[in-house]
Design a protein around this motif. Structure first.
Motif, PDB file in Angstrom:
ATOM      1  N   UNK A 334       0.831  -1.215   0.000  1.00  0.00           N
ATOM      2  CA  UNK A 334       0.000   0.000   0.000  1.00  0.00           C
ATOM      3  C   UNK A 334       0.861   1.259   0.000  1.00  0.00           C
ATOM      4  N   UNK A 335       0.452   2.311  -0.730  1.00  0.00           N
ATOM      5  CA  UNK A 335       1.192   3.576  -0.711  1.00  0.00           C
ATOM      6  C   UNK A 335       1.217   4.172   0.698  1.00  0.00           C
ATOM      7  N   UNK A 336       2.368   4.703   1.080  1.00  0.00           N
ATOM      8  CA  UNK A 336       2.511   5.277   2.423  1.00  0.00           C
ATOM      9  C   UNK A 336       1.522   6.415   2.633  1.00  0.00           C
ATOM     10  N   UNK A 337       1.249   7.182   1.592  1.00  0.00           N
ATOM     11  CA  UNK A 337       0.308   8.306   1.722  1.00  0.00           C
ATOM     12  C   UNK A 337      -1.078   7.816   2.125  1.00  0.00           C
ATOM     13  N   UNK A 338      -1.495   6.656   1.605  1.00  0.00           N
ATOM     14  CA  UNK A 338      -2.798   6.109   1.971  1.00  0.00           C
ATOM     15  C   UNK A 338      -2.787   5.557   3.392  1.00  0.00           C
ATOM     16  N   UNK A 339      -1.655   4.985   3.798  1.00  0.00           N
ATOM     17  CA  UNK A 339      -1.522   4.501   5.176  1.00  0.00           C
ATOM     18  C   UNK A 339      -1.586   5.684   6.138  1.00  0.00           C
TER      19      UNK A 339
END
Length: 374
Positions: A334-339
């Protein structure tokens, strides 16, 4: 080719110190939460455990169930066996009948045969075999043997399981392992997500079947290994087993493997053992090894709570699973921005893990290593 996440080494309640909740229903549910598509049964030489699994070989979760088992040989070395069908384990049990006290009393039997004879029996029924947790300082090939030939004689191995104490870098420079696939598995004794799938393999399979999984291993289609930092292990560095003081290998030898501070035994660390075995050879290319920590442990650390099972930690964990589908997706894909939209501190920690910017304090002598994130 289809990428699948596989955990091929677990145990049943018939083995020592294993949770009574290690049952097929809980394990399959745990795989869905974790993001594991292929699961080894563990303990497939136990006849009752084989029967327990039979109704779940085809399951609604779509998990590919691979018959697997671990045995201990006459030198106390552990071996992992993978097969396409439970009937192969029944045949293997018959071949080795009389070489252990009873296959019905333990999930991981102590077989009074050499590694070579066990491997020959495994191959005779069409199974795959390799050393389990090969680098640990107890019950492993490199603890008790000088190498593959010393352990298996003329019989080849089909893979080598690194274990929680090592990553790919520990075996990449050992010449005798060139061309042998490395596996990383959880060796789980509990179905909880901090144990099940804590180490796993990503395989490229032609089809999501047991045969497809075993063929991928035979052909070396392991495209990624994922697991702990070896430095977290209890025996990563050479250290005293009493006071845990760590020593360079040369100093340990000079002291005769006795701690000058308290007289305790100095235990050779896995890191030093791997360097010895390499003989100074250059590391050979290996699939990427991704260092991970269980998501619950990350949440616990970032929240500053005592356990990943607190109400707050479990609520955050559930939010992540609801958003991203499974834990492995959160940790690796998962993209860190979404996390970050779910929990900024957890996002910082996962970013540090992916970038390798965490601080490690290696373990040794029986004391676990520690780390700090960010």
């Amino acid at each position: 080719m289809l990428p699948v996440n596989a955990d091929l080494h677990i145990h049943s309640p018939y083995s020592m110190a294993v949770s009574r909740f290690m049952q097929p229903e809980q394990l399959l549910a745990g795989c869905v939460t974790k993001g594991i598509q292929v699961l080894g049964t563990g303990d497939a030489l136990h006849p009752v455990w084989r029967k327990t699994w039979e109704p779940f070989l085809q399951n609604d979760a779509g998990i590919v169930v691979v018959p697997t088992g671990e045995v201990e040989d006459e030198r106390r070395v552990h071996h992992l066996i993978l097969a396409e069908d439970f009937s192969q384990f029944a045949e293997l049990q018959a071949l080795m009948e009389g070489t252990c006290k009873s296959f019905a009393t333990t999930g991981r039997p102590h077989i009074y045969l050499s590694g070579e004879k066990i491997a020959r029996h495994a191959h005779s029924v069409g199974a795959l075999i390799g050393p389990a947790h090969a680098f640990t300082p107890w019950t492993s090939m490199y603890a008790y043997c000088t190498g593959v030939a010393d352990c298996y004689g003329s019989e080849p191995i089909d893979f080598l399981e690194l274990g929680l104490s090592a990553d790919s870098s520990y075996g990449a420079a050992i010449p005798e392992l060139n061309g042998i696939p490395f596996l990383t598995n959880s060796d789980a004794h509990s179905p909880h997500p901090d144990k099940l799938g804590r180490e796993f393999n990503r395989l490229d399979v032609r089809d999501a079947t047991v045969k497809g999984v075993l063929d991928a291993i035979r052909q070396g289609h392991v495209v990624m290994n994922a697991g702990f930092f070896p430095e977290e292990g209890k025996y990563n560095r050479t250290a005293c087993v009493r006071c845990f003081t760590q020593y360079p290998l040369e100093e340990a030898v000079r002291h005769g493997w006795r701690c000058p501070a308290d007289g305790g035994v100095i235990k050779k660390g896995v890191s030093d053992r791997a360097k010895e075995l390499s003989g100074g050879s250059a590391p050979q290319p290996r699939p990427p090894y991704v260092h991970i920590l269980p998501l619950g442990q990350i949440i616990q650390t970032m929240e500053g709570v005592s356990s990943p099972n607190t109400k707050r930690s479990k609520a955050i964990y559930a939010e992540f699973i609801g958003r991203f589908g499974n834990e492995i997706n959160v940790l690796i894909d998962a993209p860190v921005a979404e996390i970050r939209a779910v929990h900024p501190k957890v996002a910082d920690a996962i970013s540090a893990l992916r970038n390798g910017t965490i601080t490690l304090h290696p373990g040794g002598g029986g004391k676990y290593g520690t780390f700090s994130l960010g």
